[in-house]
Design an enzyme around this catalytic site. Sequence first.
Site, PDB file in Angstrom:
ATOM      1  N   ASP A  18      -6.402   5.340  -4.676  1.00  0.00           N
ATOM      2  CA  ASP A  18      -6.550   6.528  -3.808  1.00  0.00           C
ATOM      3  C   ASP A  18      -5.948   6.170  -2.445  1.00  0.00           C
ATOM      4  O   ASP A  18      -5.214   5.196  -2.328  1.00  0.00           O
ATOM      5  CB  ASP A  18      -8.018   6.976  -3.726  1.00  0.00           C
ATOM      6  N   ILE A  56       0.866  -1.180   0.000  1.00  0.00           N
ATOM      7  CA  ILE A  56       0.000   0.000   0.000  1.00  0.00           C
ATOM      8  C   ILE A  56       0.904   1.233   0.000  1.00  0.00           C
ATOM      9  O   ILE A  56       1.748   1.372   0.889  1.00  0.00           O
ATOM     10  CB  ILE A  56      -0.901   0.015   1.261  1.00  0.00           C
ATOM     11  N   THR A  71      -4.717  -3.106 -10.645  1.00  0.00           N
ATOM     12  CA  THR A  71      -5.629  -4.169 -11.038  1.00  0.00           C
ATOM     13  C   THR A  71      -5.824  -5.093  -9.848  1.00  0.00           C
ATOM     14  O   THR A  71      -4.872  -5.426  -9.146  1.00  0.00           O
ATOM     15  CB  THR A  71      -5.109  -4.961 -12.267  1.00  0.00           C
ATOM     16  N   HIS A  72      -7.096  -5.431  -9.574  1.00  0.00           N
ATOM     17  CA  HIS A  72      -7.428  -6.244  -8.399  1.00  0.00           C
ATOM     18  C   HIS A  72      -8.260  -7.448  -8.853  1.00  0.00           C
ATOM     19  O   HIS A  72      -9.214  -7.261  -9.638  1.00  0.00           O
ATOM     20  CB  HIS A  72      -8.218  -5.395  -7.393  1.00  0.00           C
TER      21      HIS A  72
END
Length: 202
Positions: free
Chosen positions: A143, A94, A110-111
């Site tokens: 974000d 992160i 991309t998740h």
Amino acid sequence: KRLVVLVSGSGTNLQALLDAIATIGVDAYGAEIVAVGADRGDIEGLARAERAGLPTFVCRVKDFGTREEWDTALAEAVSAHEPDLVVSAGFMKIVGKEFLARFGGRFVNTHPALLPSFPGAHGVRDALAYGARVTGCTVHFVDDGVDTGPIIAQGVVEIRDEDDESALHERIKEVERRLLVEVVGRLARNGYRIEGRKVVIQ
Ligand code: GRF
């Protein structure tokens, strides 16, 4: 447009981008990968970048006194390549305030799940465990949350009774690689606006 891609593992999403650009050509695709970064060494994703003759860099959290110092170092390492767009393709860290200050609004992730369902590091396992009948993948802007940024595109994948996590993840990745290649190319070629939670690609 100049892309820097961040990886943490096998790098098959990176490879899909490399193959598409090699096949279509930089001008037609609208972007070229100028460097690949990782949070760890000795991963297939970096080997793929080296095979493609690309510069690579590694920023390990443990090499820095604080998480903020790591975040700044990562931002510096990416900035050095002057990207127009940064792509997290299986990057499993992160990023923090400094990175987002520099790349927010042009940092795509991309998740392997249909956000907002199943965010975080185990989206495939969580969808399977939940008993969902469909899952998929999401390409979104990053974000300051975890997998919470504005969604650009999604792809749906059926969950089968016989699926285990790796079989399902492999099937998701087939969709995910195509979606990422398509989205990155469109963002690079057409330009885009982020309006609240909406992404408008010209
Ligand atoms: C992708 O499914 C990504 O969404 C997830 O981990 C996988 C990375 O795959 N975070 P690869 O490294 O691109 O092969």
